[in-house]
Design a protein around this motif. Structure first.
Motif, mmCIF file in Angstrom:
data_model
loop_
_atom_site.group_PDB
_atom_site.id
_atom_site.type_symbol
_atom_site.label_atom_id
_atom_site.label_comp_id
_atom_site.label_asym_id
_atom_site.label_seq_id
_atom_site.Cartn_x
_atom_site.Cartn_y
_atom_site.Cartn_z
ATOM 1 N N PHE A 1 0.824 -1.208 0.000
ATOM 2 C CA PHE A 1 0.000 0.000 0.000
ATOM 3 C C PHE A 1 0.859 1.261 0.000
ATOM 4 O O PHE A 1 1.836 1.365 0.749
ATOM 5 N N ASP A 2 0.459 2.226 -0.805
ATOM 6 C CA ASP A 2 0.870 3.603 -0.596
ATOM 7 C C ASP A 2 0.116 4.086 0.647
ATOM 8 O O ASP A 2 -0.880 3.481 1.059
ATOM 9 N N MET A 3 0.582 5.195 1.251
ATOM 10 C CA MET A 3 -0.117 5.694 2.433
ATOM 11 C C MET A 3 -0.972 6.922 2.135
ATOM 12 O O MET A 3 -2.203 6.861 2.195
ATOM 13 N N ASP A 4 -0.329 8.040 1.802
ATOM 14 C CA ASP A 4 -1.051 9.309 1.688
ATOM 15 C C ASP A 4 -2.070 9.259 0.552
ATOM 16 O O ASP A 4 -1.731 8.906 -0.589
ATOM 17 N N SER A 5 -3.309 9.597 0.855
ATOM 18 C CA SER A 5 -4.440 9.593 -0.090
ATOM 19 C C SER A 5 -4.798 8.191 -0.577
ATOM 20 O O SER A 5 -5.622 8.041 -1.470
ATOM 21 N N THR A 6 -4.184 7.163 0.011
ATOM 22 C CA THR A 6 -4.540 5.776 -0.306
ATOM 23 C C THR A 6 -5.043 5.108 0.974
ATOM 24 O O THR A 6 -6.251 4.961 1.153
ATOM 25 N N LEU A 7 -4.163 4.735 1.869
ATOM 26 C CA LEU A 7 -4.616 4.183 3.157
ATOM 27 C C LEU A 7 -5.225 5.264 4.042
ATOM 28 O O LEU A 7 -6.125 4.986 4.836
ATOM 29 N N ALA B 1 1.905 -10.543 -5.849
ATOM 30 C CA ALA B 1 1.732 -9.338 -5.037
ATOM 31 C C ALA B 1 0.629 -8.462 -5.613
ATOM 32 O O ALA B 1 0.391 -8.433 -6.824
ATOM 33 N N ILE B 2 -0.031 -7.728 -4.734
ATOM 34 C CA ILE B 2 -1.011 -6.707 -5.093
ATOM 35 C C ILE B 2 -0.407 -5.368 -4.691
ATOM 36 O O ILE B 2 0.165 -5.236 -3.608
ATOM 37 N N ALA B 3 -0.490 -4.364 -5.556
ATOM 38 C CA ALA B 3 0.026 -3.032 -5.230
ATOM 39 C C ALA B 3 -1.102 -2.020 -5.378
ATOM 40 O O ALA B 3 -1.804 -1.997 -6.398
ATOM 41 N N VAL B 4 -1.261 -1.172 -4.363
ATOM 42 C CA VAL B 4 -2.369 -0.221 -4.305
ATOM 43 C C VAL B 4 -1.815 1.183 -4.139
ATOM 44 O O VAL B 4 -1.020 1.441 -3.221
ATOM 45 N N GLY B 5 -2.236 2.106 -5.008
ATOM 46 C CA GLY B 5 -1.750 3.476 -4.898
ATOM 47 C C GLY B 5 -2.635 4.453 -5.635
ATOM 48 O O GLY B 5 -3.665 4.083 -6.215
ATOM 49 N N ASP B 6 -2.214 5.721 -5.620
ATOM 50 C CA ASP B 6 -3.023 6.760 -6.277
ATOM 51 C C ASP B 6 -2.215 7.733 -7.112
ATOM 52 O O ASP B 6 -2.775 8.475 -7.912
ATOM 53 N N GLY B 7 -0.878 7.765 -6.937
ATOM 54 C CA GLY B 7 -0.070 8.774 -7.601
ATOM 55 C C GLY B 7 0.949 8.182 -8.558
ATOM 56 O O GLY B 7 1.205 6.965 -8.557
ATOM 57 N N ALA B 8 1.567 9.060 -9.350
ATOM 58 C CA ALA B 8 2.526 8.622 -10.360
ATOM 59 C C ALA B 8 3.711 7.879 -9.754
ATOM 60 O O ALA B 8 4.276 6.980 -10.387
ATOM 61 N N VAL C 1 -3.896 -1.756 -8.289
ATOM 62 C CA VAL C 1 -5.160 -1.133 -7.901
ATOM 63 C C VAL C 1 -4.952 0.366 -7.737
ATOM 64 O O VAL C 1 -4.092 0.806 -6.966
ATOM 65 N N ALA C 2 -5.745 1.151 -8.445
ATOM 66 C CA ALA C 2 -5.719 2.608 -8.323
ATOM 67 C C ALA C 2 -6.910 3.041 -7.477
ATOM 68 O O ALA C 2 -8.051 2.671 -7.784
ATOM 69 N N TYR C 3 -6.632 3.833 -6.444
ATOM 70 C CA TYR C 3 -7.704 4.267 -5.550
ATOM 71 C C TYR C 3 -7.909 5.769 -5.673
ATOM 72 O O TYR C 3 -7.033 6.547 -5.285
ATOM 73 N N HIS C 4 -9.070 6.167 -6.210
ATOM 74 C CA HIS C 4 -9.378 7.590 -6.416
ATOM 75 C C HIS C 4 -8.121 8.300 -6.930
ATOM 76 O O HIS C 4 -7.686 9.313 -6.374
ATOM 77 N N ALA C 5 -7.566 7.748 -7.988
ATOM 78 C CA ALA C 5 -6.217 8.073 -8.410
ATOM 79 C C ALA C 5 -6.165 9.166 -9.481
ATOM 80 O O ALA C 5 -7.191 9.564 -10.063
ATOM 81 N N LYS C 6 -4.944 9.627 -9.737
ATOM 82 C CA LYS C 6 -4.697 10.568 -10.822
ATOM 83 C C LYS C 6 -4.958 9.858 -12.151
ATOM 84 O O LYS C 6 -4.820 8.640 -12.252
ATOM 85 N N ALA D 1 -9.461 0.045 -11.033
ATOM 86 C CA ALA D 1 -9.548 1.448 -10.640
ATOM 87 C C ALA D 1 -10.812 1.653 -9.823
ATOM 88 O O ALA D 1 -11.925 1.451 -10.318
ATOM 89 N N ILE D 2 -10.621 2.025 -8.551
ATOM 90 C CA ILE D 2 -11.745 2.329 -7.674
ATOM 91 C C ILE D 2 -11.981 3.831 -7.743
ATOM 92 O O ILE D 2 -11.185 4.617 -7.234
ATOM 93 N N ASN D 3 -13.051 4.218 -8.397
ATOM 94 C CA ASN D 3 -13.350 5.636 -8.592
ATOM 95 C C ASN D 3 -14.446 6.145 -7.666
ATOM 96 O O ASN D 3 -14.626 7.351 -7.505
ATOM 97 N N GLU D 4 -15.186 5.225 -7.081
ATOM 98 C CA GLU D 4 -16.227 5.557 -6.109
ATOM 99 C C GLU D 4 -16.160 4.541 -4.971
ATOM 100 O O GLU D 4 -15.867 3.367 -5.192
ATOM 101 N N GLY D 5 -16.440 4.992 -3.751
ATOM 102 C CA GLY D 5 -16.487 4.082 -2.622
ATOM 103 C C GLY D 5 -15.135 3.875 -1.969
ATOM 104 O O GLY D 5 -14.159 4.572 -2.270
ATOM 105 N N GLY D 6 -15.085 2.879 -1.059
ATOM 106 C CA GLY D 6 -13.910 2.665 -0.232
ATOM 107 C C GLY D 6 -12.906 1.697 -0.830
ATOM 108 O O GLY D 6 -13.159 1.035 -1.842
ATOM 109 N N LEU D 7 -11.758 1.601 -0.149
ATOM 110 C CA LEU D 7 -10.680 0.716 -0.593
ATOM 111 C C LEU D 7 -11.111 -0.744 -0.661
ATOM 112 O O LEU D 7 -10.628 -1.503 -1.501
ATOM 113 N N ASP D 8 -12.017 -1.135 0.222
ATOM 114 C CA ASP D 8 -12.443 -2.529 0.256
ATOM 115 C C ASP D 8 -13.207 -2.953 -0.992
ATOM 116 O O ASP D 8 -13.473 -4.143 -1.174
ATOM 117 N N ARG D 9 -13.533 -2.003 -1.862
ATOM 118 C CA ARG D 9 -14.240 -2.381 -3.096
ATOM 119 C C ARG D 9 -13.403 -3.287 -3.991
ATOM 120 O O ARG D 9 -13.960 -4.015 -4.830
#
Length: 241
Positions: free
Chosen positions: A29-35, A191-198, A211-216, A226-234
């Motif tokens: 996981f990335d942290m800022d704006s992700t977790l 592995a699964i990788a989750v983030g939002d930034g470049a 996995v992109a979470y409310h990402a750029k 790409a999770i564009n609506e809702g929470g990370l658990d989607r």
């Protein structure tokens, strides 16, 4: 395979659901704006009246518009000179929250036997607390230098080199993902990788599921989910129940 709307606010590309969560052995996981819900560096800057300037650099870096992430972070941290430990604590207590679904996703992965990794361009002051809060196995992030002697307990505007290197940027996130996979004796495809930034794209490109979470936009385009609506658990929606 072009991206398709799997469910409202959830896009997928490059695979056909359902997947099996137990086929994976690590989630990074990335942290800022992700977790979590904030960009810590921006909120710290607010303590010295520099949030607007710092946030503009952060936004450009996350969109991939600044080629040298390390230099962009050094510029932002330099503007934090004089911030106190009490200011950092206020950010953690008053402003930082886990994003919706973050704890549920981490717990689901742990229950399925996955190890957890937190790799952040943020700071150990926050990643250590999130690690302990969620029971995360491995972390890598940047360490802010704190002045000793006169004015002790204030940031100097610099970061401290660590045994692995100077700054956790996109290349370091990728390296840490690969090192952790090697340590665990698994393939990066597990592995699964989750983030939002470049700066998350290098590690996302190595993982078996990205996995992109409310990402750029640049990150949404390249992610498998790409999770564009809702929470990370989607993201759990693409796995067999």
């Amino acid at each position: 395979m072009p991206a398709q709307e799997f469910a409202p606010g959830l896009q997928i590309q490059g695979f056909t659901p359902p997947l099996r969560l137990t086929d994976y052995k690590l989630v990074a996981f990335d942290m800022d704006s992700t977790l979590i819900n904030i960009e810590c560096v921006d909120e710290i800057a607010d303590a010295v009246g520099m949030k607007e300037e710092v946030a503009a650099i952060t936004e450009a870096a996350m969109r991939g518009e600044i080629a040298d992430y390390k230099e962009s972070l050094r510029r932002r941290v330099a503007l934090l000179k004089g911030v106190t430990i009490a200011d950092l604590e206020e950010v953690y207590v008053q402003r930082l929250q886990l994003n919706p679904g973050a704890q549920k996703l981490v717990q689901a992965c742990q229950a399925a036997g996955l190890k957890t990794l937190l790799v952040s361009g943020g700071f150990t002051f926050f990643t250590d607390r999130i690690r302990d809060r969620l029971g995360i196995d491995f972390t890598r992030s940047n360490m802010l230098e704190i002045r000793s002697g006169p004015n002790c307990g204030e940031l100097t505007g610099r970061m401290v080199d660590q045994p692995w290197g100077d700054i956790c940027d996109g290349a370091e996130k990728r390296r840490m993902l690969l090192e952790t996979c090697q340590q665990l004796g698994i393939s990066p495809r597990q592995a699964i990788a989750v983030g939002d930034g470049a700066n998350d794209l290098p590690m996302m490109g190595e993982a078996g599921l990205s996995v992109a979470y409310h990402a750029k936009p640049k990150v949404r385009e390249q992610a498998m989910v790409a999770i564009n609506e809702g929470g990370l658990d989607r993201v759990l929606e693409v796995f067999a129940r």
